[in-house]
Scaffold this active site. Structure first.
Site: not given
Length: 229
Positions: A81, A123, A127
């Site tokens: 993930h 992502e 992040h």
């Protein structure tokens, strides 16, 4: 008259010596500057460790059947993930300012373990932009993190998972990964279905104790583990 000419000559010599000395000093400075490597600017990266979040794809696909790239072509078990920078005190930095985006080659490589272009882009924005790395380096690190984690045999694509609680799942990961301890991972659920296993890694990708907020977020009963299609 002779005395005045002598004074003028001395002054001229002093000026000439000073000019030569300044030129030598300036050349030396330029040489030092040209021999130094250029500075490479990076986004500020201030965090304590990484959280590698492994998503159980069959549970995700039950809730997101229209996600064709991940759910429509082939069966996946655990996918990555994300690789999330974390603070010791809990949570982590998100949505850091960056003008960079993963290029096509990076995305194509990353699809092997994060099989959705939308997920890859998300992502990176949420992040990866806070990692202090360029997109290519960040997803290379994510690939290495994913490859460093051994999936327990009963949770691979060819297996039918036995009845398991969240504690059973945690023990299975600890047994499959010699450097892993129970305080280095957590299990999360969607209702009573397995959703994710989250493993704490230091910046060298070695397992380490988790900070605050990473724990067991599942019922204490036997979990539902949807089968890989």
């Amino acid at each position: 008259m002779n005395k005045q000419r002598l004074i003028r000559s001395i002054v001229a010599v002093i000026v000439l010596v000073a000019a030569v000395a300044y030129s030598v000093h300036d050349d030396a400075n330029r040489n030092r500057e040209s021999s130094s490597p250029p500075a490479i600017a990076k986004p500020g990266a201030s965090f304590d460790y990484y959280l590698a979040s492994l998503s159980w794809s069959p549970t995700f696909c039950e809730a997101n059947p229209d996600e064709r790239e991940q759910c429509g072509r082939r069966g996946y078990g655990f996918i990555l993930h994300g690789l999330w920078p974390q603070y010791e005190r809990g949570n982590g930095p998100q949505d850091c300012r960056s003008n960079e985006r993963p290029d096509r080659a990076t995305i194509e490589r990353t699809l092997a373990f994060m099989p959705s272009r939308g997920l890859i882009e998300h992502e990176w924005r949420t992040h990866g932009s806070c990692s202090g790395l360029a997109p290519e380096a960040y997803f290379d690190l994510a690939d290495r993190a994913y490859a460093s984690i051994q999936i327990p045999p009963m949770l691979t694509a060819i297996a039918k998972p036995p009845p398991m609680t969240a504690d059973d799942l945690r023990r299975a990961f600890v047994d499959a990964n010699p450097d892993l301890r129970a305080d280095m991972l957590g299990v999360s659920c969607r209702g009573n279905a397995l959703a994710e296993v989250r493993i704490c890694l230091d910046t060298g990708l070695r397992p380490r104790p988790c900070g605050r907020g990473i724990g067991m977020r599942c019922p204490r009963t036997t979990l539902r583990i949807p089968l890989i299609r």
